[in-house]
Scaffold this active site. Sequence first.
Site, short mmCIF file in Angstrom:
data_model
loop_
_atom_site.label_atom_id
_atom_site.label_comp_id
_atom_site.label_asym_id
_atom_site.label_seq_id
_atom_site.Cartn_x
_atom_site.Cartn_y
_atom_site.Cartn_z
N HIS A 79 33.20 36.05 20.10
CA HIS A 79 33.02 34.50 20.04
C HIS A 79 34.22 33.95 19.16
O HIS A 79 34.50 32.79 19.44
CB HIS A 79 31.86 34.36 19.21
CG HIS A 79 30.87 32.90 19.42
ND1 HIS A 79 30.72 32.47 20.69
CD2 HIS A 79 30.68 32.26 18.32
CE1 HIS A 79 30.41 31.20 20.51
NE2 HIS A 79 30.07 31.13 19.12
N ASP A 109 32.11 38.14 24.03
CA ASP A 109 31.20 36.99 23.52
C ASP A 109 29.85 37.09 24.15
O ASP A 109 29.84 36.73 25.27
CB ASP A 109 31.78 35.55 23.85
CG ASP A 109 30.93 34.67 23.12
OD1 ASP A 109 30.02 34.82 22.36
OD2 ASP A 109 31.40 33.23 22.95
N SER A 120 32.21 26.99 20.28
CA SER A 120 30.73 27.16 20.15
C SER A 120 30.12 25.68 20.43
O SER A 120 30.01 25.11 21.19
CB SER A 120 30.41 27.76 19.09
OG SER A 120 29.36 28.40 18.79
#
Length: 714
Positions: free
Chosen positions: A682, A650, A567
């Site tokens: 994610h 995601d 991320s």
Amino acid sequence: MRSISRTVMTAALASLPLINAITPEAMLAAPRRGAAVANPSGEFAVYSNTNYSFETGEVTTIWEQLNLTSGEISTWSTNSNISEFVFVGPSNTSILYINATNEEGDGGVSLYTADAADLSTASLVASLPAPYSGLKAVATESGDIHFLVYALAYPNGTAYNADTAETPASTARIYTDIYVRHWDYWLSAERNAVFGGVLSSSSSGYSLNGGLTNYVTGLCNATCAESPVQPFGDSGHYDLSPDGSQVIFLTKNIDLPLANYTSSQIYLVPFGGTMNDSIPLNPIGATPDVEGASSAPTFSKDGSKIAYFQMNGIDYESDRNIIYVANSDAENSNITAVAGDWDRSPDTLAWSHDGSVLYVAAPDLGRERVFPIPVDAAAGFVPMNITDEGVTAGIQVLPNGELLISDSKIWSSRDIYTVDSKGAVTNMYLQANLVDEALSGLGPQDVSEFYYSTNSSEIDQQSWIIYPSNFSEDQTYPLAFVVHGGPQGAHFNSWSTRWNLKVWADQGYVVIAPNPTASTGWGQNLTDAVSTHWGDYPYWDLVHAWEYVNTSLPYVDTVRGIAAGASFGGYMMNWIQGHPLGRRFNALVTHDGVTNSLSDYASEELWFINHDNGGIFTSPNTTSPYYRWNPILFYENWATPHFVVHNDLDFRLPVSEGIMLFNMLQVKGVPSKFLNFPDENHWVQNRENSLVWHTEIFKWINYYSGVSGADSPY
Ligand SMILES: *[C@@H]1O[C@H](CO)[C@@H](O)[C@H](O)[C@H]1NC(C)=O
Ligand SMILES: *[C@@H]1O[C@H](CO)[C@@H](O)[C@H](O)[C@H]1NC(C)=O
Ligand SMILES: *[C@@H]1O[C@H](CO)[C@@H](O)[C@H](O)[C@H]1NC(C)=O
Ligand SMILES: *[C@@H]1O[C@H](CO)[C@@H](O)[C@H](O)[C@H]1NC(C)=O
Ligand SMILES: *[C@@H]1O[C@H](CO)[C@@H](O)[C@H](O)[C@H]1NC(C)=O
Ligand SMILES: *[C@@H]1O[C@H](CO)[C@@H](O)[C@H](O)[C@H]1NC(C)=O
Ligand SMILES: *[C@@H]1O[C@H](CO)[C@@H](O)[C@H](O)[C@H]1NC(C)=O
Ligand SMILES: *[C@@H]1O[C@H](CO)[C@@H](O)[C@H](O)[C@H]1NC(C)=O
Ligand SMILES: *[C@@H]1O[C@H](CO)[C@@H](O)[C@H](O)[C@H]1NC(C)=O
Ligand SMILES: *[C@@H]1O[C@H](CO)[C@@H](O)[C@H](O)[C@H]1NC(C)=O
Ligand SMILES: *[C@@H]1O[C@H](CO)[C@@H](O)[C@H](O)[C@H]1NC(C)=O
Ligand SMILES: *[C@@H]1O[C@H](CO)[C@@H](O)[C@H](O)[C@H]1NC(C)=O
């Protein structure tokens, strides 16, 4: 450590014994325990325990009972139909539970009452035609039970059941406002709603009296109410007063478009009333400057007060949570801040029995610590922690006033213990590292920390060090440098099944996990400073952390170092790839990161994009953060072998970011590998997928660091 010769290094690594090291398989199969829930008289507590077998491919969930007097742990139920339970009813062992199936087999659930001491007494009280969850229940003066649950509901208010819903002839999706998709699902017309019901008591037991009341659907203005707020909202977004007379629920601000705002409000509604009777407790303007996201609305034990958290900023998700207490009467709410200028952002709360103290858990210096705060604490009050290591998963106030704490640490997936109001541990019931075979040998000795100075903040910044098993200061170990996501978040002293830093260390690394600018737990200034500064402050901090390791930790071999992150941590890998720090690593790993900042609007929570870029998107403009901090604009420097993971589901950061990164590396001829899971978001959560994730990433970094001695990274 650049002076250490490769020969010495290899010898040290070759002798590294892998006894007691935790492997990815062992970590993924090991027990995962929920937070302990004690019965009303504080005699015993119950929690779920889930494990996995790679041999059979089966997930097994059981419930365990902990005797709070003797500390004895026994199996409470092996029946996986029991998905949730609450203590409620005539005795201290009476429970109400959700059975994840019903007799109709139509995708709904059923409710049963039982005695926790003898589950064979279970008695069916209601069959519900939708997959309700999030059970909360209280016994009223009459002996009836009032309960709340939630489920998705159609715009007309009827609960939605995917198993019985009609499938339209076309798969078209059409939108006139956002969100189009969120986290890992595309939005449809259904929204979460809180439903209430009554179980009438009679000599023959309980029975459902009438239908369920939807308290949420239909409350609309610029947008329609939704509670719990998706994608992460749960039963913490609503509560039932202890006498069963009032319901509170939290929704995004219905007067504001979802595109730009995080503001949310708590509504009060009489139990049995209608959505039209609901009144916002904390509308914008109720307290000057308080316009942001609310959370954790919780009745005091006598029902007279409601405690909750709220941020000031109307479009920011990582502003400071301030504690508020209000009367449970919206007409005379008297909202008062509690220790209002405390420079921490608590996110969990529990009331003391007499309503005089709030126990909150807040990120604090790399841990999530528990702090008792008097409800009348004024500005200037400095809370003192009563727990130390770990990250709190559950706090429950027991009848004797002690707290039952469930938490985790880097070395333990679950600890359960009691502390008194001064912080003395009165009973240590469970430490997973002492009982779970997979965690055997793990302990506080595996972890250390250091503080280093940097040029972006006045305060020194912290980093965790995680050592491999059988670590010796006289040997050297390659560096694994792991950058956290968020960016407003932190590396905590907690167990993770996705980024378990001890599992990384046990491949033969010293893991360095820094908490640079943006990290939570060192005051709001450090958190806020990252906005509009993604590419400079945290980058400089990471350079300083790396320099500190290089000069001050002789047992770390930075020459063989690798770096990884997910991320924001993945964004940072992509940024590092184009900057000098990238040349200090032998390999990089990006899990679901940003590659091209000009694509940020393909994400879903656009208020975050706007906030962290200092405003909405601008046309070509060299001072705008959208351009300044864009990793692809430093493409000419990319050179370090790079492993890329990106998943189809995601929707926070679409898979095209990972594909673009991999494609650009390939065009340049930089050694690279792409890993994709069509069924993961994610995060990678399926244990079989996670094993592949670990295996492939470790093959890559262990080749480039020399740990594996393999002749190929593939
Ligand atoms: C999982 O838990 C069950 C029930 O406690 C137990 O029988 C089984 O041995 C455990 N399996 C593994 C792989 O630990
Ligand atoms: C808990 O242990 C104590 C002491 O051994 C025993 O007296 C009590 O009955 C146990 N309670 C439960 C609920 O099993
Ligand atoms: C629940 O119970 C039904 C009927 O006894 C059984 O067939 C099913 O496997 C159970 N489901 C779960 C999730 O345990
Ligand atoms: C529950 O336990 C408490 C403490 O032991 C006791 O005072 C109370 O009477 C019990 N309540 C019921 C309904 O048995
Ligand atoms: C759950 O419901 C199923 C279907 O009605 C039933 O067969 C099963 O016995 C129930 N199990 C429990 C633990 O309530
Ligand atoms: C609400 O809408 C759904 C889906 O169109 C429908 O199945 C259901 O019957 C409706 N409920 C009522 C009370 O009209
Ligand atoms: C809808 O929102 C507007 C703007 O905040 C406000 O003036 C109006 O009173 C709201 N209407 C309702 C029905 O809540
Ligand atoms: C969102 O905020 C931007 C920037 O402040 C503003 O220009 C825009 O009109 C807002 N959009 C909506 C739908 O309110
Ligand atoms: C409002 O709350 C404050 C702080 O708890 C308290 O001192 C005051 O008496 C309350 N006022 C009213 C009208 O309830
Ligand atoms: C509170 O935190 C400090 C570190 O700031 C720690 O040394 C102390 O042990 C903690 N107190 C308790 C009671 O756990
Ligand atoms: C945070 O920053 C503000 C503005 O620069 C400053 O006034 C304040 O003293 C800082 N707070 C802390 C705790 O450093
Ligand atoms: C360029 O971007 C900056 C920062 O986002 C903004 O303040 C400025 O108005 C923009 N200038 C132009 C010409 O768009």
